[in-house]
Design an enzyme around this catalytic site. Structure first.
Site, PDB file in Angstrom:
ATOM      1  N   ASP A  15       1.431  -0.968  -2.836  1.00 23.28           N
ATOM      2  CA  ASP A  15       0.718  -2.207  -2.522  1.00 23.28           C
ATOM      3  C   ASP A  15      -0.057  -2.131  -1.195  1.00 23.28           C
ATOM      4  OD1 ASP A  15       2.129  -3.065  -4.728  1.00 23.28           O
ATOM      5  OD2 ASP A  15       2.913  -4.882  -3.779  1.00 23.28           O
ATOM      6  N   ASP A  16      -0.975  -3.075  -1.062  1.00 23.20           N
ATOM      7  CA  ASP A  16      -1.671  -3.374   0.206  1.00 23.20           C
ATOM      8  C   ASP A  16      -2.775  -2.393   0.586  1.00 23.20           C
ATOM      9  OD1 ASP A  16       0.171  -5.384   0.226  1.00 23.20           O
ATOM     10  OD2 ASP A  16       1.187  -4.772   2.064  1.00 23.20           O
ATOM     11  N   HIS A  66      -4.038  -7.726  -6.011  1.00 16.54           N
ATOM     12  CA  HIS A  66      -3.041  -8.175  -5.023  1.00 16.54           C
ATOM     13  C   HIS A  66      -3.690  -9.216  -4.102  1.00 16.54           C
ATOM     14  CE1 HIS A  66       0.830  -7.894  -3.153  1.00 16.54           C
ATOM     15  NE2 HIS A  66       0.459  -7.230  -2.087  1.00 16.54           N
ATOM     16  N   HIS A  70      -4.646 -11.178   0.998  1.00 12.46           N
ATOM     17  CA  HIS A  70      -3.202 -11.112   1.234  1.00 12.46           C
ATOM     18  C   HIS A  70      -2.668 -12.268   2.084  1.00 12.46           C
ATOM     19  CE1 HIS A  70       0.725  -9.046   1.892  1.00 12.46           C
ATOM     20  NE2 HIS A  70       0.401  -8.375   0.814  1.00 12.46           N
ATOM     21  N   HIS A 160       4.439   0.906  -0.363  1.00 16.46           N
ATOM     22  CA  HIS A 160       3.164   0.499   0.237  1.00 16.46           C
ATOM     23  C   HIS A 160       2.343   1.694   0.712  1.00 16.46           C
ATOM     24  CE1 HIS A 160       5.682  -3.117   0.448  1.00 16.46           C
ATOM     25  NE2 HIS A 160       4.551  -3.796   0.355  1.00 16.46           N
TER      26      HIS A 160
HETATM   27 ZN   LIG Z   1       1.456  -6.974  -0.260  1.00 21.21          ZN
END
Ligand SMILES: [Zn+2]
Length: 194
Positions: A15-16, A66, A70, A160
């Site tokens: 993620d991210d 996502h 964020h 991540h």
């Molecule tokens: Zn995230």
């Protein structure tokens, strides 16, 4: 060499990102063992690294939404919350030529209007059942390794590649090659969510 389709599977997710430093390294590590994963990208980050978004897709990994920036799902009004989901998907669609089919809310916090927006856009909500906790003071390579040693068939694993907030992709990157080899040794293969 990709694994046969009937291998016992796990689903690694990152993620991210994308992140110019860490995403390519993680892609190389996955390529080394012929495994696939799913990258839940922040739209704003994706726009900053279009070549990475395209490489991820070209390498056979799945791309998920996502949100655009964020923001915490509970920190904004409904209009803004829906826009986060819509703009995140639009950023990825523009880069990939097709809309994402998966959605994961920031911090795993489900907010009804955002889940509904994702569903309307044709995205399936995906959370996880095993977290690497690769952030903050407990996100060291050794601790991540011990947590992930418990991975079992069909687990969706949260990790991540992006440096958002307190993430520690450097620590993750230290343990990932060994972890991937251990998976392969156990006969487990990571596949993309689709
Ligand atoms: Zn995230």
């Amino acid at each position: 060499m990709p694994y046969a389709v009937d291998f016992p599977r796990v689903y690694l997710s990152f993620d991210d990102g994308p992140d110019r430093e860490w995403t390519p390294r993680i892609l190389d590590m996955l390529e080394e063992v012929g495994m696939r994963a799913t990258f839940f990208m922040i739209g704003r980050q994706a726009q900053r690294a279009p070549e990475l978004v395209r490489r991820i897709a070209a390498d056979g990994h799945a791309v998920g939404n996502h949100t655009y920036s964020h923001r915490h799902p509970w920190s904004m009004g409904e209009c803004a919350a829906r826009a986060e989901v819509r703009d995140g998907a639009n950023a990825l669609s523009e880069l990939l030529g097709q809309p994402p089919r998966l959605y994961r809310p920031p911090y795993g916090r489900q907010r009804t209007c955002m889940s509904e927006q994702a569903r309307t856009q044709g995205e399936r909500l995906v959370l996880w059942n095993l977290s690497a906790v690769d952030w903050g003071p407990w996100g060291t390579a050794g601790r991540i390794r011990r947590r992930l040693a418990h991975v079992r068939e069909n687990d969706v694993v949260l990790m991540h590649d992006g440096r958002n907030r307190h993430n520690r992709p450097d620590e993750l990157g230290r343990m990932l090659p060994g972890f991937l080899r251990a998976l392969a040794h156990r006969g487990l293969c990571s596949c993309s969510l689709s």
